[in-house]
Design a protein around this motif. Structure first.
Motif, PDB file in Angstrom:
ATOM      1  N   SER B 111       0.846  -1.182   0.000  1.00  0.00           N
ATOM      2  CA  SER B 111       0.000   0.000   0.000  1.00  0.00           C
ATOM      3  C   SER B 111       0.887   1.240   0.000  1.00  0.00           C
ATOM      4  O   SER B 111       1.595   1.520   0.963  1.00  0.00           O
ATOM      5  N   GLN B 112       0.865   1.925  -1.140  1.00  0.00           N
ATOM      6  CA  GLN B 112       1.751   3.084  -1.300  1.00  0.00           C
ATOM      7  C   GLN B 112       1.024   4.337  -0.819  1.00  0.00           C
ATOM      8  O   GLN B 112       0.342   5.001  -1.581  1.00  0.00           O
ATOM      9  N   ARG B 113       1.175   4.613   0.464  1.00  0.00           N
ATOM     10  CA  ARG B 113       0.392   5.715   1.039  1.00  0.00           C
ATOM     11  C   ARG B 113       1.217   6.961   1.299  1.00  0.00           C
ATOM     12  O   ARG B 113       0.739   7.928   1.864  1.00  0.00           O
ATOM     13  N   GLN B 115       5.111   8.657   2.702  1.00  0.00           N
ATOM     14  CA  GLN B 115       5.776   8.708   3.996  1.00  0.00           C
ATOM     15  C   GLN B 115       6.207  10.141   4.269  1.00  0.00           C
ATOM     16  O   GLN B 115       6.785  10.808   3.413  1.00  0.00           O
ATOM     17  N   ARG B 174       6.058  10.573  -1.664  1.00  0.00           N
ATOM     18  CA  ARG B 174       4.841   9.919  -2.149  1.00  0.00           C
ATOM     19  C   ARG B 174       5.050   8.445  -2.477  1.00  0.00           C
ATOM     20  O   ARG B 174       4.109   7.661  -2.470  1.00  0.00           O
ATOM     21  N   GLY B 177       5.647   3.575   1.392  1.00  0.00           N
ATOM     22  CA  GLY B 177       4.483   2.726   1.643  1.00  0.00           C
ATOM     23  C   GLY B 177       4.821   1.613   2.597  1.00  0.00           C
ATOM     24  O   GLY B 177       5.848   1.639   3.287  1.00  0.00           O
ATOM     25  N   ASP B 269      -3.260   7.811   7.481  1.00  0.00           N
ATOM     26  CA  ASP B 269      -3.002   7.214   6.178  1.00  0.00           C
ATOM     27  C   ASP B 269      -1.501   7.098   5.883  1.00  0.00           C
ATOM     28  O   ASP B 269      -0.991   6.003   5.698  1.00  0.00           O
ATOM     29  N   PRO B 270      -0.748   8.195   5.839  1.00  0.00           N
ATOM     30  CA  PRO B 270       0.678   8.041   5.514  1.00  0.00           C
ATOM     31  C   PRO B 270       1.486   7.483   6.684  1.00  0.00           C
ATOM     32  O   PRO B 270       0.999   7.407   7.808  1.00  0.00           O
ATOM     33  N   SER B 282       3.149   4.048  11.975  1.00  0.00           N
ATOM     34  CA  SER B 282       2.234   3.827  10.865  1.00  0.00           C
ATOM     35  C   SER B 282       1.060   3.020  11.364  1.00  0.00           C
ATOM     36  O   SER B 282       1.153   2.348  12.402  1.00  0.00           O
TER      37      SER B 282
END
Lengths: 91, 413
Positions: B111-113, B115, B174, B177, B269-270, B282
């Motif tokens: 999941s690329q949320r 960082q 961006r 994840g 989310d991030p 996280s």
């Protein structure tokens, strides 16, 4: 909290101390090849077991020797440096 | 309907899926013996079998699959490093992560949320600016963000000016994840085993036989096996295993402690980390908050947690998210990080011919799992260190060409 027995200050909280790594002989840089000097600079025994290290009580700047087990995290022995360094080391 | 399901479940046409075959005896010899059945070892086995046609491979582990640092990391995947060689390396890893579930047919929950790394000092702002520029130059999405933007990215963050070290700016990455760390190991294990790779758990390596400077056999508690190539991928035990091959490494091992809280509804989310406070946070897909910190202050192989380290880590985390004080901790643990002097891994050739190193993974190993397996497989297949990992060669310490990596979590920024 872990307690370390300082030879000068008695039992103190381990967070008051700094570990400076294994006791090793410092070679004479003028007598070493570049490769040997690089080994001295970077390599580490990273022993899993009993090690003999330099520690310092930060608050009093007192340096001494600690023997401890890196697998069980037990402090085995602490003593003043003059027990192994009988005479002054020049470098 | 429920009965129908039961019938389906018992039908011999639909047997239960076994991820890896049942254990069997060790062969007398293998082309490649991989020491360590963690993410890196299994990824190497998979890449050897899939892309180089080398399937006569044994993966040995003294414990079980992914039971070491593969299970102990905090599952951060990012590529916002600072040295160009590291940025290129971890960027390639992120690219592999993106397609990993498709490639392996195994859900990695990648999941690329994004960082967010927080700067609390002028020095951090300076290095972050440099990191952002290096990243952009190499095609990694990183940018500097100010306090207003930080508030938009993570509204629940404590932006108060009365913090001990108020947040000054952030590095917004961006491409950052997370993924499910166990499934990375299991996915690679399953596909490698299907191609003929043997995975031997509870098989402890006790010695490395060397003849005329070349590795010839690996001794284990289940007997000696001949091999053409051997590779060690044993994060946390790198120095100990390398010593069996007579190799000394510039590694010092420290525990790194982490913990998770009880699960709560999704609000974060991030991934958020702080350079100054040495804490990173996280929220998992299950809702737990994963909290990781800096390394312990002295070298140790014990993974027992200490109260003082945990207390300070919690104090730092509460600075960022004061309302975490309401949460209860579920689990806590420590992993052993093999720290190198320059915060870069040690990969490729070793002084022993055909004995390959995948070591020095400190706090940056999990995110490199796919790419390190790919590079190590290429290295073994070609019997020559792959170009991408050439900067991480052990010999860099002889020539003082260190690959200084100030973007590593453990590095002081």
């Amino acid at each position: 909290m872990k307690i370390l027995n300082c030879p000068l200050n008695g039992p103190r909280n381990i967070s008051e101390f700094i570990c400076f790594g294994e006791v090793t002989d410092m070679p004479n840089p003028n007598e070493l090849s570049d490769e040997q000097w690089a080994d001295y600079m970077w390599m580490s025994n990273n022993t899993a077991g009993v090690v003999r290290e330099w520690w310092c009580h930060a608050a009093t700047s007192y340096w001494f020797i600690v023997e401890r087990n890196t697998i069980t995290d037990e402090i085995l022995k602490t003593y003043p440096a003059n027990e192994i360094f009988k005479e002054r080391v020049e470098f | 309907m429920p009965l129908g399901l039961l019938k389906y479940g018992f039908a011999s046409k639909y047997p239960a899926r076994r991820d890896i075959p049942a254990p069997k005896d060790l062969n007398k010899s293998y082309d490649v013996v991989i020491i360590g059945a963690g993410g890196h070892g299994l990824s190497t086995a998979y890449h050897l079998a899939r892309y180089h046609g080398i399937t006569n491979v044994a993966v040995l582990d003294k414990g079980y699959i992914g039971g070491g640092n593969t299970a102990r990391n905090t599952a951060v995947v990012r590529s916002n490093y600072i040295s160009p060689e590291a940025v290129a390396f971890y960027k390639a890893s992120v690219e592999l992560f993106k397609n990993l579930a498709n490639e392996l047919g195994y859900n990695q929950m990648y999941s690329q949320r994004g960082q967010l790394t927080l700067a609390h000092s002028d020095a951090s702002v300076r290095t972050f600016t440099l990191r952002a520029e290096v990243n952009k130059h190499l095609g990694v999405r990183s940018e500097m963000v100010d306090r207003k933007q930080i508030r938009e990215i993570v509204p629940c963050l404590n932006m108060g000016k009365n913090m001990r070290f108020p947040i000054q700016a952030g590095l917004w990455h961006r491409d950052g994840g997370t993924a499910r760390h166990d499934s990375i190991a299991w996915g690679y294990a399953m596909r490698a085993a299907q191609m003929g790779v043997e995975i031997h758990q509870r098989t402890e390596v006790t010695g490395v036989n060397i003849n005329a400077g070349k590795v010839t056999a690996i001794e284990t508690n289940r007997g000696t096996i001949q091999c053409n190539h051997a590779i060690q991928a044993v994060a946390g035990m790198s120095s100990v295993v390398a010593k069996m091959a007579g190799i000394q490494l510039p590694i010092r091992s420290y525990p790194l402690q982490a913990m998770v809280t009880q699960p709560v509804k999704p609000f974060l989310d991030p991934l958020v980390s702080s350079a100054g406070l040495h804490a990173y946070v996280s929220q998992t897909a299950r809702g737990e908050i994963v909290i990781g910190g800096g390394s312990d202050p002295y070298e140790l192989y014990s993974t027992r947690s200490t109260l003082d380290l945990k207390e300070s880590l919690i104090a730092h985390t509460l600075e960022l998210f004061p309302f975490f004080a309401e949460l209860k901790l579920l689990r806590q643990w420590a992993g052993i990080t093999d720290m190198t002097p320059d915060y870069s891994p040690i990969m490729g050739e070793s002084p022993v011919k055909n004995y390959w190193l995948d070591a020095g993974w400190g706090t940056w190993g999990f995110k490199a799992t796919p790419i390190s397996g790919k590079c190590m497989a290429e290295t073994i297949a070609q019997e020559k260190t792959a170009a991408m990992i050439q900067p991480f060669h052990l010999d860099r310490f002889k020539t003082f060409k260190l690959s200084n990596e100030a973007g590593a979590t453990a590095a002081s920024h």
